[in-house]
Motif scaffolding. Sequence first.
Motif, PDB file in Angstrom:
ATOM      1  N   UNK A  44      48.523  30.537  11.519  1.00  0.00           N
ATOM      2  CA  UNK A  44      49.555  29.572  11.377  1.00  0.00           C
ATOM      3  C   UNK A  44      49.331  27.965  11.753  1.00  0.00           C
ATOM      4  N   UNK A  45      49.639  27.098  10.934  1.00  0.00           N
ATOM      5  CA  UNK A  45      49.554  25.741  11.151  1.00  0.00           C
ATOM      6  C   UNK A  45      50.587  25.367  12.444  1.00  0.00           C
ATOM      7  N   UNK A  46      49.884  24.701  13.364  1.00  0.00           N
ATOM      8  CA  UNK A  46      50.480  24.327  14.659  1.00  0.00           C
ATOM      9  C   UNK A  46      49.925  22.844  14.758  1.00  0.00           C
ATOM     10  N   UNK A  47      50.841  22.101  15.887  1.00  0.00           N
ATOM     11  CA  UNK A  47      50.314  20.680  16.274  1.00  0.00           C
ATOM     12  C   UNK A  47      50.702  20.643  17.744  1.00  0.00           C
ATOM     13  N   UNK A  48      49.788  20.718  18.496  1.00  0.00           N
ATOM     14  CA  UNK A  48      49.836  20.512  20.043  1.00  0.00           C
ATOM     15  C   UNK A  48      50.322  19.372  20.536  1.00  0.00           C
ATOM     16  N   UNK A  49      51.351  19.215  21.549  1.00  0.00           N
ATOM     17  CA  UNK A  49      51.687  17.932  21.997  1.00  0.00           C
ATOM     18  C   UNK A  49      51.748  16.728  21.222  1.00  0.00           C
ATOM     19  N   UNK A  50      52.344  16.878  19.885  1.00  0.00           N
ATOM     20  CA  UNK A  50      52.187  15.731  18.968  1.00  0.00           C
ATOM     21  C   UNK A  50      53.163  14.541  19.486  1.00  0.00           C
ATOM     22  N   UNK A  51      52.598  13.506  18.894  1.00  0.00           N
ATOM     23  CA  UNK A  51      53.440  12.164  19.106  1.00  0.00           C
ATOM     24  C   UNK A  51      54.689  12.526  18.142  1.00  0.00           C
ATOM     25  N   UNK A  52      55.949  11.953  18.556  1.00  0.00           N
ATOM     26  CA  UNK A  52      57.023  12.102  17.846  1.00  0.00           C
ATOM     27  C   UNK A  52      57.998  10.920  17.784  1.00  0.00           C
ATOM     28  N   UNK A  53      58.877  10.870  16.551  1.00  0.00           N
ATOM     29  CA  UNK A  53      59.733  10.015  16.613  1.00  0.00           C
ATOM     30  C   UNK A  53      61.125  10.726  16.209  1.00  0.00           C
ATOM     31  N   UNK A  54      62.277  10.516  17.073  1.00  0.00           N
ATOM     32  CA  UNK A  54      63.420  11.096  16.557  1.00  0.00           C
ATOM     33  C   UNK A  54      64.386  10.147  15.603  1.00  0.00           C
ATOM     34  N   UNK A  55      64.213  10.529  14.444  1.00  0.00           N
ATOM     35  CA  UNK A  55      64.740   9.506  13.385  1.00  0.00           C
ATOM     36  C   UNK A  55      66.277   9.648  13.076  1.00  0.00           C
ATOM     37  N   UNK A  56      66.860  10.742  13.071  1.00  0.00           N
ATOM     38  CA  UNK A  56      68.202  11.094  13.099  1.00  0.00           C
ATOM     39  C   UNK A  56      68.740  12.365  14.052  1.00  0.00           C
ATOM     40  N   UNK A  57      69.156  12.111  15.159  1.00  0.00           N
ATOM     41  CA  UNK A  57      69.678  13.053  15.951  1.00  0.00           C
ATOM     42  C   UNK A  57      70.685  13.926  15.286  1.00  0.00           C
ATOM     43  N   UNK A  58      70.643  15.047  15.406  1.00  0.00           N
ATOM     44  CA  UNK A  58      71.847  16.113  15.019  1.00  0.00           C
ATOM     45  C   UNK A  58      72.458  16.524  16.182  1.00  0.00           C
ATOM     46  N   UNK A  59      73.498  16.221  16.498  1.00  0.00           N
ATOM     47  CA  UNK A  59      74.079  16.518  17.821  1.00  0.00           C
ATOM     48  C   UNK A  59      75.132  17.757  17.718  1.00  0.00           C
ATOM     49  N   UNK A  60      75.422  18.291  16.480  1.00  0.00           N
ATOM     50  CA  UNK A  60      76.392  19.235  16.550  1.00  0.00           C
ATOM     51  C   UNK A  60      75.588  20.639  16.344  1.00  0.00           C
ATOM     52  N   UNK A  61      74.466  20.967  16.464  1.00  0.00           N
ATOM     53  CA  UNK A  61      73.732  22.149  16.516  1.00  0.00           C
ATOM     54  C   UNK A  61      73.369  22.708  17.896  1.00  0.00           C
ATOM     55  N   UNK A  62      72.830  23.715  17.720  1.00  0.00           N
ATOM     56  CA  UNK A  62      72.276  24.296  18.981  1.00  0.00           C
ATOM     57  C   UNK A  62      70.789  23.467  19.460  1.00  0.00           C
ATOM     58  N   UNK A  63      70.606  23.287  20.738  1.00  0.00           N
ATOM     59  CA  UNK A  63      69.328  22.891  21.115  1.00  0.00           C
ATOM     60  C   UNK A  63      68.187  23.534  20.699  1.00  0.00           C
TER      61      UNK A  63
END
Length: 74
Positions: A44-63
Motif C-alpha cells: 500500500x502507498x505510504x509517506x513517512x514523516x511528510x511535510x504538511x500544510x493544514x489548509x482547512x482545519x475541521x474542528x467538529x470531527x474526531x481527532x
Amino acid sequence: MLAAEIADSTGDLTALFYGRSHISGLMCGSRVRFRGTVGLKDGAPVMINPAYELLVPYTSAKPAKSAKDGKPPK
C-alpha cells in the motif's frame, strides 16, 4: 506513531508520523497538503514523516487516531 489516512480523486495512502501521537488541528475531514516521497509498505502507498500544510482545519470531527492503540490521543 500517528497514521493519517489520506484520500483524494487519485486514490488513497497512509501518512506515517513516527514520534508523534497527534498533530494539532489534524482531524477527520481536515484539508491538508502533504509533501514527500511515496513508497510502499505491505503493498500500500505510504509517506513517512511528510511535510504538511493544514489548509482547512475541521474542528467538529474526531481527532486522528494513534496507530499504536487505535484510540484518539489525549
